[in-house]
Design a protein around this motif. Structure first.
Motif, PDB file in Angstrom:
ATOM      1  N   ARG A  47       0.833  -1.210   0.000  1.00 47.82           N
ATOM      2  CA  ARG A  47       0.000   0.000   0.000  1.00 47.82           C
ATOM      3  C   ARG A  47       0.868   1.262   0.000  1.00 47.82           C
ATOM      4  NH1 ARG A  47      -5.031  -0.611   0.131  1.00 47.82           N
ATOM      5  NH2 ARG A  47      -5.534   1.334   1.170  1.00 47.82           N
ATOM      6  N   THR A  48       1.820   1.306  -0.945  1.00 45.47           N
ATOM      7  CA  THR A  48       2.696   2.465  -1.066  1.00 45.47           C
ATOM      8  C   THR A  48       2.760   2.931  -2.517  1.00 45.47           C
ATOM      9  OG1 THR A  48       4.658   1.084  -1.415  1.00 45.47           O
ATOM     10  CG2 THR A  48       4.186   1.760   0.863  1.00 45.47           C
ATOM     11  N   ILE A  49       3.165   4.179  -2.682  1.00 46.78           N
ATOM     12  CA  ILE A  49       3.545   4.697  -3.994  1.00 46.78           C
ATOM     13  C   ILE A  49       4.983   5.169  -3.869  1.00 46.78           C
ATOM     14  CG2 ILE A  49       1.235   5.368  -4.748  1.00 46.78           C
ATOM     15  CD1 ILE A  49       2.017   8.283  -4.071  1.00 46.78           C
ATOM     16  N   THR A  50       5.708   5.101  -4.964  1.00 44.17           N
ATOM     17  CA  THR A  50       7.102   5.543  -4.988  1.00 44.17           C
ATOM     18  C   THR A  50       7.275   6.526  -6.132  1.00 44.17           C
ATOM     19  OG1 THR A  50       7.813   3.401  -4.123  1.00 44.17           O
ATOM     20  CG2 THR A  50       9.503   4.779  -5.145  1.00 44.17           C
ATOM     21  N   PHE A  51       7.885   7.661  -5.813  1.00 41.07           N
ATOM     22  CA  PHE A  51       8.190   8.679  -6.813  1.00 41.07           C
ATOM     23  C   PHE A  51       9.509   8.341  -7.491  1.00 41.07           C
ATOM     24  CE2 PHE A  51       5.254  10.909  -4.083  1.00 41.07           C
ATOM     25  CZ  PHE A  51       4.559  11.740  -4.942  1.00 41.07           C
ATOM     26  N   ASN A  52       9.765   8.969  -8.641  1.00 35.47           N
ATOM     27  CA  ASN A  52      11.020   8.753  -9.371  1.00 35.47           C
ATOM     28  C   ASN A  52      12.254   9.050  -8.538  1.00 35.47           C
ATOM     29  OD1 ASN A  52      10.009   7.717 -11.722  1.00 35.47           O
ATOM     30  ND2 ASN A  52      10.089   9.632 -12.861  1.00 35.47           N
ATOM     31  N   ASP A  53      12.143   9.963  -7.565  1.00 37.00           N
ATOM     32  CA  ASP A  53      13.306  10.305  -6.740  1.00 37.00           C
ATOM     33  C   ASP A  53      13.508   9.336  -5.575  1.00 37.00           C
ATOM     34  OD1 ASP A  53      11.363  10.982  -4.852  1.00 37.00           O
ATOM     35  OD2 ASP A  53      11.966  13.086  -4.705  1.00 37.00           O
ATOM     36  N   GLY A  54      12.646   8.308  -5.472  1.00 34.70           N
ATOM     37  CA  GLY A  54      12.785   7.313  -4.415  1.00 34.70           C
ATOM     38  C   GLY A  54      11.904   7.547  -3.202  1.00 34.70           C
ATOM     39  N   THR A  55      11.256   8.703  -3.108  1.00 34.81           N
ATOM     40  CA  THR A  55      10.352   8.975  -1.993  1.00 34.81           C
ATOM     41  C   THR A  55       9.206   7.969  -2.016  1.00 34.81           C
ATOM     42  OG1 THR A  55      10.839  11.342  -2.094  1.00 34.81           O
ATOM     43  CG2 THR A  55       8.824  10.703  -0.937  1.00 34.81           C
ATOM     44  N   THR A  56       8.955   7.321  -0.864  1.00 30.16           N
ATOM     45  CA  THR A  56       7.882   6.340  -0.752  1.00 30.16           C
ATOM     46  C   THR A  56       6.842   6.854   0.238  1.00 30.16           C
ATOM     47  OG1 THR A  56       9.380   4.525  -1.251  1.00 30.16           O
ATOM     48  CG2 THR A  56       7.325   3.947  -0.145  1.00 30.16           C
ATOM     49  N   VAL A  57       5.565   6.751  -0.137  1.00 28.16           N
ATOM     50  CA  VAL A  57       4.463   7.250   0.680  1.00 28.16           C
ATOM     51  C   VAL A  57       3.457   6.135   0.876  1.00 28.16           C
ATOM     52  CG1 VAL A  57       2.587   8.938   0.808  1.00 28.16           C
ATOM     53  CG2 VAL A  57       4.774   9.598  -0.215  1.00 28.16           C
ATOM     54  N   ASN A  58       2.991   5.958   2.117  1.00 25.18           N
ATOM     55  CA  ASN A  58       1.943   4.997   2.410  1.00 25.18           C
ATOM     56  C   ASN A  58       0.619   5.552   1.871  1.00 25.18           C
ATOM     57  OD1 ASN A  58      -0.265   3.695   3.788  1.00 25.18           O
ATOM     58  ND2 ASN A  58       1.251   2.808   5.148  1.00 25.18           N
ATOM     59  N   ILE A  59      -0.065   4.795   1.055  1.00 23.02           N
ATOM     60  CA  ILE A  59      -1.314   5.244   0.439  1.00 23.02           C
ATOM     61  C   ILE A  59      -2.354   5.613   1.486  1.00 23.02           C
ATOM     62  CG2 ILE A  59      -3.270   4.472  -0.971  1.00 23.02           C
ATOM     63  CD1 ILE A  59      -1.195   2.962  -2.707  1.00 23.02           C
ATOM     64  N   ASP A  60      -2.399   4.896   2.599  1.00 18.49           N
ATOM     65  CA  ASP A  60      -3.384   5.181   3.638  1.00 18.49           C
ATOM     66  C   ASP A  60      -3.145   6.512   4.334  1.00 18.49           C
ATOM     67  OD1 ASP A  60      -4.815   2.772   3.236  1.00 18.49           O
ATOM     68  OD2 ASP A  60      -3.294   1.700   4.399  1.00 18.49           O
ATOM     69  N   ASP A  61      -1.943   7.070   4.215  1.00 18.95           N
ATOM     70  CA  ASP A  61      -1.625   8.352   4.849  1.00 18.95           C
ATOM     71  C   ASP A  61      -1.881   9.543   3.934  1.00 18.95           C
ATOM     72  OD1 ASP A  61      -0.812   6.957   7.088  1.00 18.95           O
ATOM     73  OD2 ASP A  61       1.308   6.942   6.508  1.00 18.95           O
ATOM     74  N   ILE A  62      -2.215   9.300   2.675  1.00 19.48           N
ATOM     75  CA  ILE A  62      -2.432  10.384   1.718  1.00 19.48           C
ATOM     76  C   ILE A  62      -3.758  11.073   2.016  1.00 19.48           C
ATOM     77  CG2 ILE A  62      -2.854  10.952  -0.710  1.00 19.48           C
ATOM     78  CD1 ILE A  62      -1.000   8.586  -1.424  1.00 19.48           C
ATOM     79  N   ILE A  63      -3.693  12.414   2.098  1.00 11.47           N
ATOM     80  CA  ILE A  63      -4.927  13.171   2.302  1.00 11.47           C
ATOM     81  C   ILE A  63      -5.325  13.966   1.057  1.00 11.47           C
ATOM     82  CG2 ILE A  63      -4.654  13.322   4.792  1.00 11.47           C
ATOM     83  CD1 ILE A  63      -4.014  16.391   4.110  1.00 11.47           C
ATOM     84  N   ALA A  64      -4.383  14.201   0.144  1.00 16.09           N
ATOM     85  CA  ALA A  64      -4.701  14.939  -1.083  1.00 16.09           C
ATOM     86  C   ALA A  64      -3.680  14.630  -2.165  1.00 16.09           C
ATOM     87  CB  ALA A  64      -4.733  16.441  -0.816  1.00 16.09           C
ATOM     88  N   ILE A  65      -4.172  14.612  -3.403  1.00 17.09           N
ATOM     89  CA  ILE A  65      -3.318  14.475  -4.579  1.00 17.09           C
ATOM     90  C   ILE A  65      -3.732  15.576  -5.533  1.00 17.09           C
ATOM     91  CG2 ILE A  65      -2.565  13.023  -6.497  1.00 17.09           C
ATOM     92  CD1 ILE A  65      -3.541  10.599  -4.892  1.00 17.09           C
ATOM     93  N   SER A  66      -2.777  16.374  -6.001  1.00 11.07           N
ATOM     94  CA  SER A  66      -3.110  17.445  -6.933  1.00 11.07           C
ATOM     95  C   SER A  66      -2.131  17.454  -8.094  1.00 11.07           C
ATOM     96  CB  SER A  66      -3.105  18.800  -6.216  1.00 11.07           C
ATOM     97  OG  SER A  66      -1.839  19.075  -5.683  1.00 11.07           O
ATOM     98  N   GLY A  67      -2.582  18.055  -9.213  1.00 11.27           N
ATOM     99  CA  GLY A  67      -1.738  18.153 -10.395  1.00 11.27           C
ATOM    100  C   GLY A  67      -2.542  18.570 -11.603  1.00 11.27           C
ATOM    101  N   ASP A  68      -1.855  18.863 -12.677  1.00  9.69           N
ATOM    102  CA  ASP A  68      -2.523  19.314 -13.898  1.00  9.69           C
ATOM    103  C   ASP A  68      -3.466  18.277 -14.484  1.00  9.69           C
ATOM    104  OD1 ASP A  68      -1.390  21.801 -13.813  1.00  9.69           O
ATOM    105  OD2 ASP A  68       0.237  21.314 -15.206  1.00  9.69           O
TER     106      ASP A  68
END
Length: 86
Positions: A47-68
């Motif tokens: 239950r994680t996402i990983t960015f190209n720079d290696g940052t890993t985030v637990n999906i359950d901790d996400i409160i917002a996603i924004s972008g174009d």
């Protein structure tokens, strides 16, 4: 989960900003942190996402996603902030 499906569908070359909560390990509470970049992969089992720079985030901790990529999903007359909130 809808968040996992959303992340899987939009893991691409478009950058996003993810705001998530990090618990304080020494006391009650924590802080909100934002990570920005291109999502490289999502891991359903962990239950994680990983960015190209290696940052890993637990999906359950996400409160917002924004972008174009949300540009077309914002209704006319609403605030011009493009994001998906929990």
């Amino acid at each position: 989960s809808d968040r996992i499906n959303f992340v899987r569908n939009f893991a691409s070359s478009e950058p996003v900003t993810v705001t998530y909560f990090i618990e304080d390990t020494k006391k009650n509470g924590g802080k909100y942190v934002s990570a920005e970049g291109v999502i490289k992969k999502s891991d359903e089992q962990n239950r994680t996402i990983t960015f190209n720079d290696g940052t890993t985030v637990n999906i359950d901790d996400i409160i917002a996603i924004s972008g174009d990529m949300f540009r077309d999903t914002v209704e006319e007359g609403k605030e011009d902030k493009r994001e998906l909130r929990r």
